[in-house]
Design an enzyme around this catalytic site. Structure first.
Site, PDB file in Angstrom:
ATOM      1  CD  GLU A  10      48.112  -7.287  -9.768  1.00 43.74           C
ATOM      2  OE1 GLU A  10      48.615  -6.351 -10.395  1.00 43.74           O
ATOM      3  OE2 GLU A  10      48.328  -7.491  -8.564  1.00 43.74           O
ATOM      4  CG  LEU A 288      34.531  -0.354  -2.669  1.00 39.61           C
ATOM      5  CD1 LEU A 288      35.480   0.101  -1.574  1.00 39.61           C
ATOM      6  CD2 LEU A 288      33.229   0.451  -2.621  1.00 39.61           C
ATOM      7  CG  HIS A 313      44.373  -5.439  -8.866  1.00 40.43           C
ATOM      8  ND1 HIS A 313      44.094  -5.434  -7.515  1.00 40.43           N
ATOM      9  CD2 HIS A 313      45.539  -4.769  -9.003  1.00 40.43           C
ATOM     10  CE1 HIS A 313      45.041  -4.771  -6.868  1.00 40.43           C
ATOM     11  NE2 HIS A 313      45.929  -4.361  -7.737  1.00 40.43           N
TER      12      HIS A 313
END
Length: 341
Positions: A10, A288, A313
């Site tokens: 990303e 998280l 990500h």
């Protein structure tokens, strides 16, 4: 020296922050090129430079390319992480949370206690809020063996910032793995509806709307505590920040308000995200999941977690971690499961 491609995956600033954290902990130097090649503008932003400065301070690193706009960074640790008292200021509304998160784990693994203050943006777009760091990320670190406490001393919004987060970090942590495949029962939903330098009815309306929406869901059989909070600040700002705590998992969601966006819409968007996570059955939310990769990769024993989706990500962070740590990290696409052998 490790050579990293800052444009892989990303292509965001997380590659730099992850590399800084692991370089401090493991003493491995690195050079990263094409920093933030996937973003516009590319190169380092003020919060990244502040994170580099913080990492440099705690391990006496030699650094080249630590300027806003730089697309290449060389970072060579000068020794073990030094516990102590630190105070960093971004100088803009750049995310103070991301600066703190860069050094939190290295200081938790240092030999003694540290006291840290970071000033900048505490509740800004495209970054974890101070509430998220305090109520979602740090509790998982505590369960893994890292002892830290966070305090929101002042709220910082776009565009001026001016917020402050303090942290007390015990040091001498010994990280142990976690099995976060099955989250257990929902134990509570809590959070805050916050407005700075705005009328008091704004946080009250956000809190009331969120509570009413959650109470209307029959499958929610757990306490709900969402409190309105009005504060002062350099910048006016508002948002709602929610946490769902399960027996073996948690997630957090924040929505920032803006001019022309009704308070009820802000609250509704946050509750919609919470309900979507609840319906997924996953143990940790997608943000998280990114943040747990470093501590779980360093922890003793096997670990695993489920998350609603395997994001780009998350993939990028795993790839970056595996440059530094010889650890098998596997992704089960069908089950949205990440495991650490």
């Amino acid at each position: 020296m490790l050579i990293l491609d800052g444009g892989q995956g990303e292509g965001g600033g997380q590659i730099v922050r992850t590399a800084l954290t692991l370089s401090c902990i493991l003493g491995i130097p690195f050079r990263v090129r094409r920093i933030r090649a996937g973003r516009e503008p590319s190169g380092l932003r003020p919060q990244h430079v502040a994170a580099i400065r913080a990492a440099t301070d705690i391990c006496g690193a030699h650094v080249e390319g630590a300027e806003v706009g730089s697309e290449t960074l060389t970072f060579e640790p000068g020794g073990s992480v030094r516990a102590g008292t630190y105070d960093w200021e971004i100088g803009t509304a750049g995310a103070a949370t991301l600066v703190l998160q860069t050094v939190l784990l290295p200081l938790a693994l240092a030999k003694s206690e540290s006291s840290v203050s970071v000033r900048g943006g505490t509740h800004v777009p495209h970054s974890p809020s101070a509430h998220y760091l305090r109520d979602v990320y740090v509790p998982l670190l505590l369960e893994m063996g890292a002892d830290a406490a966070l305090f929101i001393e002042a709220y910082g919004w776009m565009p001026e910032g001016g917020g402050q987060i303090d942290a007390q970090i015990a040091g001498s942590a010994r990280l142990v793995g976690r099995d976060l495949r099955n989250r257990g029962e929902l134990e509570r939903v809590f959070g805050a509806a916050v407005a700075s330098s705005l009328p008091s009815h704004i946080p009250q309306r956000m809190a009331n709307r969120a509570i009413n929406l959650i109470d209307s869901v029959e499958s929610f059989d757990a306490p709900v505590d969402i409190r309105p909070l009005r504060t002062s600040g350099i910048s006016a700002g508002a948002g709602i920040f929610l946490t769902a705590e399960y027996g073996n998992g948690r997630g957090g969601w924040g929505v920032l308000g803006h001019k022309g966006m009704p308070s009820e819409v802000v609250a509704g968007d946050a509750v919609t995200a919470l309900l979507s996570f609840h319906d997924s059955g996953a143990a940790v939310d997608r943000h998280l999941a990114d943040q747990l990769v470093i501590p779980l990769a360093l922890a003793a024993g096997e670990s695993a977690f489920t998350t609603p989706e395997i994001t780009q990500h998350l993939r990028t962070n795993i790839e970056t971690v595996q440059h530094f740590v010889d650890r098998a990290i596997r992704i089960d696409e069908a089950r949205h499961l990440v495991s650490f052998a």
